[in-house]
Design a protein around this motif. Structure first.
Motif, PDB file in Angstrom:
ATOM      1  N   LEU A 175       0.798  -1.346   0.028  1.00  0.00           N
ATOM      2  CA  LEU A 175      -0.016  -0.199  -0.361  1.00  0.00           C
ATOM      3  C   LEU A 175       0.926   0.651   0.078  1.00  0.00           C
ATOM      4  O   LEU A 175       1.947   1.591   0.548  1.00  0.00           O
ATOM      5  N   GLY A 176       0.986   2.276  -1.059  1.00  0.00           N
ATOM      6  CA  GLY A 176       1.590   3.505  -1.103  1.00  0.00           C
ATOM      7  C   GLY A 176       0.496   4.743  -1.256  1.00  0.00           C
ATOM      8  O   GLY A 176      -0.685   4.705  -1.782  1.00  0.00           O
ATOM      9  N   PHE A 177       1.068   5.844  -0.363  1.00  0.00           N
ATOM     10  CA  PHE A 177       0.073   6.312  -0.577  1.00  0.00           C
ATOM     11  C   PHE A 177       0.969   8.015  -1.821  1.00  0.00           C
ATOM     12  O   PHE A 177       2.193   8.250  -1.652  1.00  0.00           O
ATOM     13  N   ALA A 178      -0.001   8.633  -2.521  1.00  0.00           N
ATOM     14  CA  ALA A 178       1.030  10.207  -2.444  1.00  0.00           C
ATOM     15  C   ALA A 178      -0.176  11.186  -2.427  1.00  0.00           C
ATOM     16  O   ALA A 178      -1.533  11.452  -2.296  1.00  0.00           O
ATOM     17  N   VAL A 179      -0.080  12.498  -1.324  1.00  0.00           N
ATOM     18  CA  VAL A 179      -0.654  13.823  -1.441  1.00  0.00           C
ATOM     19  C   VAL A 179       0.498  14.941  -1.898  1.00  0.00           C
ATOM     20  O   VAL A 179       1.515  14.885  -1.747  1.00  0.00           O
ATOM     21  N   ALA A 180      -0.685  15.588  -2.642  1.00  0.00           N
ATOM     22  CA  ALA A 180      -0.650  17.127  -2.926  1.00  0.00           C
ATOM     23  C   ALA A 180      -1.468  18.210  -2.921  1.00  0.00           C
ATOM     24  O   ALA A 180      -2.824  18.014  -2.566  1.00  0.00           O
ATOM     25  N   GLY A 181      -0.283  19.602  -2.380  1.00  0.00           N
ATOM     26  CA  GLY A 181      -1.765  20.736  -2.737  1.00  0.00           C
ATOM     27  C   GLY A 181      -0.670  21.917  -3.478  1.00  0.00           C
ATOM     28  O   GLY A 181       0.433  22.200  -3.231  1.00  0.00           O
ATOM     29  N   ARG A 182      -1.565  22.459  -3.121  1.00  0.00           N
ATOM     30  CA  ARG A 182      -1.641  24.179  -4.242  1.00  0.00           C
ATOM     31  C   ARG A 182      -1.934  25.597  -3.558  1.00  0.00           C
ATOM     32  O   ARG A 182      -3.057  25.113  -2.942  1.00  0.00           O
ATOM     33  N   VAL A 232     -10.869  41.110  -4.562  1.00  0.00           N
ATOM     34  CA  VAL A 232     -10.414  40.617  -4.407  1.00  0.00           C
ATOM     35  C   VAL A 232      -9.796  39.493  -6.115  1.00  0.00           C
ATOM     36  O   VAL A 232     -10.309  39.316  -6.809  1.00  0.00           O
ATOM     37  N   ALA A 233      -8.111  39.472  -6.202  1.00  0.00           N
ATOM     38  CA  ALA A 233      -7.646  38.777  -6.740  1.00  0.00           C
ATOM     39  C   ALA A 233      -7.889  37.659  -7.281  1.00  0.00           C
ATOM     40  O   ALA A 233      -8.418  36.743  -6.255  1.00  0.00           O
ATOM     41  N   PRO A 234      -7.345  37.243  -8.406  1.00  0.00           N
ATOM     42  CA  PRO A 234      -7.036  35.443  -8.849  1.00  0.00           C
ATOM     43  C   PRO A 234      -6.709  34.717  -7.445  1.00  0.00           C
ATOM     44  O   PRO A 234      -6.047  35.098  -7.368  1.00  0.00           O
ATOM     45  N   ARG A 235      -7.661  33.944  -6.890  1.00  0.00           N
ATOM     46  CA  ARG A 235      -7.042  33.135  -5.974  1.00  0.00           C
ATOM     47  C   ARG A 235      -7.869  31.247  -6.006  1.00  0.00           C
ATOM     48  O   ARG A 235      -8.591  31.175  -6.242  1.00  0.00           O
ATOM     49  N   TYR A 236      -6.874  30.633  -6.268  1.00  0.00           N
ATOM     50  CA  TYR A 236      -7.076  29.362  -6.351  1.00  0.00           C
ATOM     51  C   TYR A 236      -5.894  28.265  -5.074  1.00  0.00           C
ATOM     52  O   TYR A 236      -4.679  28.422  -5.215  1.00  0.00           O
ATOM     53  N   TYR A 237      -6.841  27.392  -5.400  1.00  0.00           N
ATOM     54  CA  TYR A 237      -5.776  26.309  -4.661  1.00  0.00           C
ATOM     55  C   TYR A 237      -6.422  24.900  -5.571  1.00  0.00           C
ATOM     56  O   TYR A 237      -7.683  24.326  -5.669  1.00  0.00           O
ATOM     57  N   ASP A 238      -5.316  23.195  -4.800  1.00  0.00           N
ATOM     58  CA  ASP A 238      -6.133  22.260  -6.067  1.00  0.00           C
ATOM     59  C   ASP A 238      -5.302  21.211  -4.602  1.00  0.00           C
ATOM     60  O   ASP A 238      -4.261  21.797  -3.958  1.00  0.00           O
ATOM     61  N   ALA A 239      -6.119  20.255  -4.362  1.00  0.00           N
ATOM     62  CA  ALA A 239      -5.568  19.563  -3.887  1.00  0.00           C
ATOM     63  C   ALA A 239      -4.947  17.754  -4.343  1.00  0.00           C
ATOM     64  O   ALA A 239      -6.589  17.692  -5.284  1.00  0.00           O
ATOM     65  N   GLN A 240      -4.877  17.015  -3.885  1.00  0.00           N
ATOM     66  CA  GLN A 240      -4.961  15.546  -5.207  1.00  0.00           C
ATOM     67  C   GLN A 240      -4.277  14.616  -3.587  1.00  0.00           C
ATOM     68  O   GLN A 240      -3.312  14.728  -3.204  1.00  0.00           O
ATOM     69  N   LEU A 241      -5.026  13.302  -3.603  1.00  0.00           N
ATOM     70  CA  LEU A 241      -4.835  12.111  -2.390  1.00  0.00           C
ATOM     71  C   LEU A 241      -4.532  10.740  -3.409  1.00  0.00           C
ATOM     72  O   LEU A 241      -5.727  11.246  -4.204  1.00  0.00           O
ATOM     73  N   LYS A 242      -3.694   9.584  -3.631  1.00  0.00           N
ATOM     74  CA  LYS A 242      -3.980   9.193  -4.001  1.00  0.00           C
ATOM     75  C   LYS A 242      -3.591   7.430  -3.042  1.00  0.00           C
ATOM     76  O   LYS A 242      -2.027   7.897  -3.062  1.00  0.00           O
ATOM     77  N   LEU A 243      -4.212   6.466  -2.939  1.00  0.00           N
ATOM     78  CA  LEU A 243      -4.072   5.118  -2.484  1.00  0.00           C
ATOM     79  C   LEU A 243      -3.619   3.797  -3.376  1.00  0.00           C
ATOM     80  O   LEU A 243      -4.883   3.852  -4.281  1.00  0.00           O
TER      81      LEU A 243
END
Length: 871
Positions: free
Chosen positions: A375-382, A404-415
Motif C-alpha cells: 500500500l502506497g500513498f501520495a498527497v499534494a496541495g497547491r 479579490v484578485a484571482p485565488r486558487y487552490y487544488d489538492a490530490q490524494l492517491k492510495l
C-alpha cells in the motif's frame, strides 16, 4: 592493470511519438501505455582489453555509447557518443558488441530498446607483495567493510555500481539496493573508488581497524543531474493514428510554463494559441468545449485554473500526457474535437519522498511513499497568493478596483493497493477551486448596466475508485467516479449558479487471442444532476460580435436538470502481416436531457491503419464518425433547446512517421474534418406542451476544417532535447444555408513553435521557446447608432470575422540551476515569459460611440522566480 566495466543502463526517452506495443494494455485510456515494465539486464559481459598506449601512461577513460538491444537481448548496434581516445573507444566497442542482455519489456512485452552505456576504464597498478603482517585480503574472512552507494540528491540506489579498492586489486558490484561488502580487507587506510556509468568517479579513503567492521554510505554525483527516470522506446505498432505522448522528464522545464507539464500541450501541432495565453484548448479548429480533458480515462471539468496560470493537477504526480488531435479510437466519445488524457503515476514505494515548490505566483508540496509493502500513498496541495500580493497595492482613484484578485487552490490524494500481483486497487480524491472578484466604482462607458461587483467562482471535487486486473491474455479495468462541480457568476444584479452532482462509470475489457488479434470493448456512462439558478443575458455565441448587454433580453431560470450519456464501444486490433495494424471500431452513444421530448442516439464507426514500410518509415491513416452532444446551457428550455441533435464530425487523416535516427523523429499529417449539425441561433418558435415557445437554438450550421501538421523532435538524452511544430490550417463555418462561409473565431492560419533545452555543466540548464501565430479573426465596427431608450450607442459591424488582428510572436527563456546535496536537491529557476516585451494584441477596444479604437494588449514581460526542493 585491469579493465573495469561499469554497467548502467540509462534508458533514453525518444519522446512524444515513439512507437509502443500495439498489443499493450489499454487500462489507462484505451491506448497503449508504453510503460517500461522490465529494463534490460546484462547477462554476459566481455572485458575489454586495456589499450597498451593508455596503460603505459597510466591513463583512465570513459567511453559513452548508445547500444541498440533487440527483443531477444542481442546487441545489434553500438554508437560512440562521447569518445575517450587513446584506444579506449575501439576497445570498448569491440567488447560491447559481444554483450548479451535479458530482453527489456514494455507493457510486459519483449521490446527492442536503445540504452546509453558508459564503459569505464580504471588503471590499477600491480598489487604490492603480501606484507609480513598478513596484509593480503582473505576472501573467506569475515565482512569487515560494507556500505551503500546512492545517487547524490535523490538517494536512489545505484544498482550495478562497482566499488573498487585499487591498491588491493579488489572490486565488487552493488546490488539492487546499492549495497556492497568486502571480506578480509587488511587493516590500514585504503583508497576506495566508486564507478558508475553517467556519474562522476567517487574517490575517498577508508580506514579498516582490527576486529571492527567499517560501514560507509557514498553519495555519487550524476554528471547531468535529473530527478526523473527517462523512458524506453519500443519499435512496435500502436493503435492510435495521431497520438503525441509527453513524458514528465522532458517537459518540466520548458520556458513559459513555470514547470507545469499540462501547459506544454499548447505547444503541440494542431493546437491554436488561446487568447491571453489562457487555458482554452483549441484543437484542430474546433471550439474549446468540443475537446475533452481526461484523467486516467475519466473526464475532469477543468484543466487549468483561471487564465491558464497553472493546471488543476500537480505535475509532480504525473506519468505522462497523451494528446490525440483527431481520429482517436472508439474508447473516447461524446466529442468532435481532440482529446487530452492525463496519466497519473503510482506513488514511489522505496521510501518517503517530498517536494516543495515556491515561486512568485503559488506554492505547492507533494509527499509520497509506502504505508505497507503493498500500500502506497501520495498527497499534494497547491495555493496561489496573487491576491495577497495585489492586496498590498494601494487602490487607485479611478477605474475598476481589485477587491479579490484571482485565488486558487487544488489538492490530490492517491492510495494504491496491490494485494495480489494481478490486482491493483486505486482510490483517488481531487479538489480544485478558483475565485475572482472585482468592484466597479461606476458604470463603464459602453454599458451603464455593468456596475457593482463581479464575482466568479469555479471548482470541483471528485472521488475515484478503480480496480485493474491483468492476466496473460485478459485485462479488466473498472473505474467509478462521484463528484460535484460548481460554477458561480455574479455581475451586479445578474448572475448564474450551477451546482451539479456527477456520477460516472467506465468498465473496459481486453482479450488477446494471440499475436495477430486483440479484442477490446466496454461501457462508458457519464451523468450529471444539476441545480441551475440564473438571471442573465444570453452571451454571444461563436461568430457573434458582442453588443452592449443593455440591449439583450434577460433570461431567468430556476430548476433541476439532468444530463445522462450512456455509451458502448468495441474494437479489434488486427495484425494480418508483419508491420500492418488495422483497428476497426464502433461506438454507440445516447444523449438524454431534462425536458427532452425523445432521446438522441448516434452510431460512430471508426477505422485506423498503420503500416511500417521500413524500420524507419511508417504510414498512418484513419477515418471516423464523431458526435458531440449539446453543452452548457444549450439543451435547456430557458436558454436553448432540449431537442437539439448532437453535432457531427467526419474526420479523415493521412500521414507518415520517420524515425531518422533513434533520437530524431519526424511526423507529418494532413487532415480534413467535415462538420454538420452545428448549433446556431434561431428566431423561430416551436410547440412545447401545447404552447408556442422560442426555439432559440437549432442544428443549422455546417463547417469544414483542413490543414497540415508537422513535428520534428529531438528526443531527450543526457543534455539536449526539443522540437519544432508547425500547423497550417483553415477552419470555416456557415451558420445558415443562405449565408456564406466565414472564419471560425479562433482560426489561425499559421502556428509555429520551436523549443530547445540544454543541460550545461555544474548543474546549469538553459532553454528557450519561440512562438508565432496568425492573429485571430475580428469583426470590425463600421459605425454606430444611438439607442434612445438606453442612451447607449449600438455598434454596426462589417462581415463576421472579415479582418485579422496582428500576428503573435513571443520569446520565452528559462534558466535553471541545480544544487545537489547528499540527501536532497534544490532547483532554482528564472522563467522569463515574453522576454523582448512584445505584448500580444488580444482584441480591439472602442470608446463610448465607437468613433475611436485601440488595440487591447496582453501581458508584457513576466519574470517568474522560483525554487523547488526535493528529497
Amino acid at each position: 592493470m585491469k579493465t573495469l566495466a561499469s554497467v548502467l543502463c540509462l534508458l533514453v526517452a525518444t519522446g512524444a511519438l515513439a512507437q509502443v506495443p500495439d498489443d499493450a494494455g489499454t487500462l489507462d485510456a484505451g491506448v497503449p501505455t508504453g510503460v517500461l515494465t522490465k529494463p534490460p539486464v546484462l547477462a554476459r559481459q566481455v572485458e575489454a582489453a586495456y589499450p597498451p598506449e593508455a596503460a603505459a601512461q597510466q591513463l583512465e577513460g570513459t567511453v559513452v555509447m548508445f547500444i541498440d538491444i533487440s527483443e531477444t537481448g542481442a546487441v545489434t548496434n553500438v554508437e560512440v557518443t562521447q569518445p575517450a581516445g587513446h584506444g579506449f573507444d575501439e576497445a570498448a566497442v569491440e567488447a560491447v558488441k559481444q554483450f548479451e542482455f535479458t530482453p527489456a519489456e514494455v507493457d510486459n512485452v519483449p521490446a527492442p530498446v536503445r540504452i546509453q552505456y558508459a564503459y569505464q576504464f580504471v588503471f590499477r597498478p600491480a598489487p604490492p607483495p603480501e606484507a609480513a603482517d598478513g596484509g593480503a585480503a582473505t576472501p573467506e574472512g569475515p565482512v569487515n567493510f560494507s556500505g551503500q552507494a546512492l545517487e547524490r540528491g535523490t538517494r536512489k540506489p545505484l544498482n550495478g555500481a562497482e566499488v573498487v579498492l585499487p591498491e588491493l586489486d579488489l572490486s565488487t558490484v552493488a546490488d539492487a539496493e546499492g549495497r556492497f561488502s568486502f571480506r578480509g580487507v587488511p587493516t590500514g587506510t585504503h583508497e576506495v573508488l566508486v564507478v558508475v556509468g553517467g556519474y562522476d568517479r567517487f574517490r575517498t579513503k577508508e580506514t579498516i581497524s582490527e576486529g571492527q567492521q567499517t560501514r560507509a554510505t557514498y553519495y555519487v554525483q550524476r554528471r547531468i543531474f535529473s530527478p526523473y527516470e527517462t523512458v524506453v522506446r519500443s519499435d512496435r505498432e500502436r493503435k492510435e493514428v495521431s497520438q503525441t505522448t509527453l513524458q514528465v522528464a522532458e517537459v518540466q522545464r520548458i520556458p513559459g510554463t513555470q514547470g507545469d507539464t499540462l501547459k506544454v500541450v499548447q505547444n503541440l501541432p494542431g493546437v491554436a494559441r488561446p487568447a491571453f495565453n489562457g487555458g482554452q484548448l483549441i484543437i484542430r479548429g474546433s471550439s474549446p468545449q468540443e475537446s475533452g480533458v481526461f484523467l486516467d480515462g475519466q473526464r475532469i471539468p477543468l484543466l487549468y485554473h483561471f487564465g491558464g496560470l497553472t493546471s488543476v493537477y500537480n505535475s509532480e504526480l504525473l506519468e505522462a500526457v497523451d494528446y490525440l488531435p483527431g481520429n482517436f479510437s472508439a474508447y473516447f466519445g461524446d466529442l468532435t474535437g481532440g482529446v487530452i488524457n492525463v496519466r497519473s503515476r503510482e506513488p514511489r514505494m522505496d521510501r518517503l519522498h517530498a517536494t516543495v515548490g515556491v515561486n512568485l505566483i503559488e506554492s505547492n508540496a507533494v509527499i509520497e511513499g509506502p504505508i505497507t509493502e503493498t500500500l502506497g500513498f501520495a498527497v499534494a496541495g497547491r495555493r496561489s497568493y496573487i491576491d495577497l500580493v495585489l492586496g498590498l497595492v494601494p487602490e487607485g482613484d479611478s477605474g475598476p478596483n481589485l477587491q479579490v484578485a484571482p485565488r486558487y487552490y487544488d489538492a490530490q490524494l492517491k492510495l494504491v493497493w496491490k494485494p495480489l500481483s494481478r490486482h491493483t486497487f486505486t482510490l483517488q480524491g481531487i479538489t480544485s477551486r478558483d475565485r475572482l472578484g472585482l468592484v466597479f466604482e461606476r458604470p463603464t462607458a459602453n454599458d451603464p448596466t455593468i456596475n457593482g461587483s463581479l464575482d466568479v467562482t469555479t471548482g470541483f471535487n471528485q472521488l475515484r475508485l478503480r480496480h485493474q486486473y491483468r492476466a496473460d491474455a485478459l485485462t479488466l479495468d473498472t473505474h467509478a467516479l462521484v463528484g460535484n462541480t460548481l460554477i458561480e457568476f455574479t455581475l451586479g444584479e445578474r448572475g448564474l449558479r450551477i451546482a451539479s452532482t456527477d456520477v460516472n462509470l467506465r468498465s473496459t475489457a481486453e482479450y488477446a487471442f494471440g499475436d495477430a488479434l486483440t479484442w477490446a470493448g466496454g461501457v462508458d456512462v457519464t451523468s450529471s444532476f444539476a441545480r441551475v439558478t440564473a438571471r442573465i443575458q444570453s452571451p454571444p455565441r461563436e461568430g457573434e460580435p458582442p453588443n452592449p448587454t443593455v440591449t439583450e433580453e434577460i433570461l431567468d431560470t430556476d430548476g433541476d436538470f439532468l444530463q445522462y450519456f450512456p455509451s458502448l464501444w468495441t474494437e479489434l486490433r488486427w495484425r494480418p502481416v508483419k508491420g500492418l495494424l488495422v483497428v476497426p471500431g464502433v461506438r454507440a452513444e445516447s444523449y438524454i436531457f431534462t425536458e427532452q421530448t425523445r432521446p438522441r442516439r448516434t452510431l460512430n464507426p471508426r477505422l485506423a491503419v498503420r503500416y511500417a514500410l521500413t524500420e524507419a518509415l511508417t504510414l498512418k491513416g484513419g477515418a471516423g464518425v464523431y458526435h458531440g452532444p449539446p453543452v452548457q446551457d444549450e439543451p435547456s428550455v430557458g436558454f436553448g433547446n432540449p431537442d437539439l441533435r448532437a453535432k457531427r464530425s467526419l474526420q479523415y487523416g493521412l500521414g507518415a512517421e520517420w524515425q531518422v535516427r533513434p533520437e530524431w523523429f519526424v511526423s507529418g499529417e494532413v487532415f480534413y474534418n467535415d462538420l454538420d449539425g452545428l448549433i446556431t441561433r434561431s428566431n423561430a418558435t416551436v410547440e412545447r406542451d401545447g404552447e408556442q415557445v422560442p426555439e432559440r437554438l437549432k442544428n443549422g450550421g455546417v463547417g469544414r476544417i483542413y490543414g497540415l501538421e508537422v513535428l520534428v523532435r529531438r528526443a531527450l538524452t543526457d543534455r539536449l532535447f526539443g522540437w519544432i511544430s508547425y500547423t497550417l490550417s483553415r477552419s470555416e463555418r456557415r451558420d445558415t444555408p443562405e449565408s456564406g462561409w466565414r472564419l471560425f473565431d479562433n482560426d489561425q492560419t499559421h502556428v509555429l513553435t520551436a523549443i530547445a533545452s540544454y543541460k550545461l555543466p555544474a548543474g546549469w540548464e538553459v532553454g528557450a521557446r519561440m512562438r508565432f501565430a496568425s492573429g485571430n479573426p475580428n469583426t470590425p465596427v463600421i459605425g454606430s447608432v444611438r439607442d434612445d431608450g438606453s442612451d447607449v450607442f449600438i455598434p454596426l459591424y462589417a462581415a463576421v470575422n472579415s479582418r485579422r488582428l496582428p500576428s503573435f510572436n513571443q520569446l520565452d527563456i528559462r534558466v535553471d540551476k541545480n544544487f545537489i546535496f547528499d540527501k536532497w536537491a534544490l532547483n532554482v529557476y528564472l522563467d522569463l515569459t515574453n522576454a523582448y516585451n512584445n505584448p500580444a494584441v488580444e482584441g480591439i477596444a472602442y470608446n463610448y460611440n465607437y468613433t475611436e479604437s485601440a488595440f487591447f494588449e496582453g501581458l508584457p514581460i513576466l519574470p517568474v522566480l522560483g525554487a523547488k526542493g526535493s528529497f
